[in-house]
Scaffold this motif. Structure first.
Motif, short mmCIF file in Angstrom:
data_model
loop_
_atom_site.label_atom_id
_atom_site.label_comp_id
_atom_site.label_asym_id
_atom_site.label_seq_id
_atom_site.Cartn_x
_atom_site.Cartn_y
_atom_site.Cartn_z
N LYS A 292 55.33 -37.69 81.73
CA LYS A 292 55.59 -38.50 80.53
C LYS A 292 54.47 -38.41 79.50
O LYS A 292 54.23 -39.34 78.73
N GLY A 293 53.76 -37.28 79.50
CA GLY A 293 52.69 -37.08 78.54
C GLY A 293 53.03 -36.05 77.49
O GLY A 293 54.08 -35.39 77.56
N ASN B 47 50.07 -42.39 86.48
CA ASN B 47 50.57 -41.08 86.04
C ASN B 47 49.44 -40.18 85.57
O ASN B 47 49.46 -38.96 85.78
N THR B 48 48.44 -40.76 84.91
CA THR B 48 47.32 -39.98 84.39
C THR B 48 46.55 -39.29 85.53
O THR B 48 46.25 -38.10 85.47
N ILE C 237 48.86 -39.80 77.46
CA ILE C 237 50.01 -40.54 77.96
C ILE C 237 49.97 -41.92 77.34
O ILE C 237 48.95 -42.61 77.37
N ASP C 238 51.09 -42.34 76.78
CA ASP C 238 51.19 -43.63 76.08
C ASP C 238 52.52 -44.26 76.50
O ASP C 238 53.57 -43.94 75.96
N LEU C 239 52.48 -45.17 77.50
CA LEU C 239 53.68 -45.78 78.06
C LEU C 239 53.64 -47.30 77.88
O LEU C 239 52.57 -47.89 77.74
N SER D 127 46.00 -43.07 77.41
CA SER D 127 45.26 -42.24 78.37
C SER D 127 45.04 -40.86 77.77
O SER D 127 45.97 -40.27 77.23
N THR E 184 51.73 -47.98 85.37
CA THR E 184 52.36 -46.67 85.56
C THR E 184 51.62 -45.60 84.77
O THR E 184 51.43 -44.48 85.24
N GLN E 185 51.20 -45.94 83.56
CA GLN E 185 50.48 -44.98 82.72
C GLN E 185 49.20 -44.50 83.40
O GLN E 185 48.92 -43.29 83.44
N CYS E 186 48.43 -45.42 83.95
CA CYS E 186 47.17 -45.04 84.60
C CYS E 186 47.42 -44.21 85.86
O CYS E 186 46.74 -43.21 86.10
#
Length: 320
Positions: A179-180, A205-206, A194-196, A140, A201-203
């Motif tokens: 987490k970015g 969180n973005t 962001i790379d999870l 992301s 969850t990544q999307c």
């Protein structure tokens, strides 16, 4: 709002992304402390899906993506992802953007009038490298830009630089809460990523990060800047997701060495940010299609020319 064309599941899968989201309402039926297990019941989220039967085939209609998903496909996804496989969940360290903004406003107000810097009590992820290998399948990117920064710098000089210092520190700290990490600072903003392990969850969180950045700027940073008689700021934010490649850049004659990131998702995030208005957050279609229904309910398609993003029918959404 523009009407989406109805698609079937096979058409969605043909785009090569290989990631599809299905939202459930989860009910815990029972728990067993001794075995550390739980029985749960999953139901398709009624905010997102309606059921339909055609030619004896039961399917779920996604109201937001306008996709017809056969019931057997849902069963296959559940068997693939829920049996014997770990589920990745990496939520932000900020529980409430409003509470966080209020706490930061108080300490910033003291600092801008002569006090010392006080870091947030929430733990922010330490800056990390983009990815270990030469490429990543799903990253992301979020681009943040100050509106009218050139004019502000000319008008206010060192006072703008002070505002910019607080702007960067507070918003980059917020990036870590989700987490970015920061890819680079651009001189009038920054690009984060962001790379999870878990793409859902990544999307989420973005999008949560983009909205929190706006909240922290408007409710924390700007009130403190105004009280200190420093220029307040407005931003544009854009985000999207996709593949990324890390390339080494070497110039032997000057001994220059660096890395360059090649990514259509990164390019789209920057161009989408440039389309945004003041204090507006826009996201690309690739990110939109992988969001939880709670975020989809807050999105509205923006009538923009998708050719600048590489596809005429590529959609951009405003989220608030």
């Amino acid at each position: 709002m523009m009407k989406k064309k109805m698609r079937n599941w096979e058409e969605l899968d043909a785009d090569g992304r290989g990631r599809h989201r299905f939202d459930f309402v989860i009910q815990v039926l029972s728990t067993d402390d001794e075995t550390q297990t739980a029985r749960i019941q999953l139901k398709p989220d009624p905010r997102r899906y309606t059921t339909t039967t055609e030619n004896g085939r039961r399917s779920y209609l996604d109201r937001f993506l306008k996709i017809l998903i056969p019931e057997e496909i849902v069963h296959e996804m559940m068997c693939q992802h829920l049996i014997g496989l770990p589920i990745s969940y990496d939520p932000p360290s900020i529980q409430s953007a409003s509470d966080y903004a209020n706490s930061r406003r108080m300490v910033l107000t003291e600092e801008t009038t002569g006090g010392s810097y006080i870091p947030p009590s929430e733990t922010s992820q330490i800056q990390k490298g983009l990815f270990a290998g030469s490429s990543a399948d799903f990253v992301s990117f979020i681009s943040v830009d100050i509106v009218g920064s050139t004019s502000l710098r000319q008008e206010f000089g060192e006072r703008f630089d002070k505002s910019y210092k607080y702007f960067l520190r507070e918003l980059i700290t917020s990036v870590g809460h989700f987490k970015g990490s920061v890819l680079n600072v651009t001189g009038d903003g920054f690009i984060a990523y962001i790379d999870l392990p878990g793409f859902t969850t990544q999307c989420d969180n973005t999008v949560d990060l983009g909205l929190t950045l706006l909240h922290v700027l408007k409710e924390s940073i700007n009130p403190a800047l105004k009280q200190a008689d420093l220029p307040t700021l407005k931003v544009r934010i854009g985000a999207d997701v996709g593949k990324a490649h890390k390339r080494s850049v070497d110039v032997p004659t000057t001994n220059f060495r660096s890395f360059d990131i090649g990514s259509s998702a990164l390019n789209r995030a920057v161009k989408i940010e440039q389309m945004a208005g003041e204090d507006q957050f826009l996201i690309g279609q690739a990110l939109y299609e992988l969001l939880h229904v709670g975020w989809l309910e807050r999105c509205e398609v923006v009538p923009l020319d998708g050719r600048s993003l590489g596809a005429l029918d590529y959609e951009v959404y405003r989220i608030s």
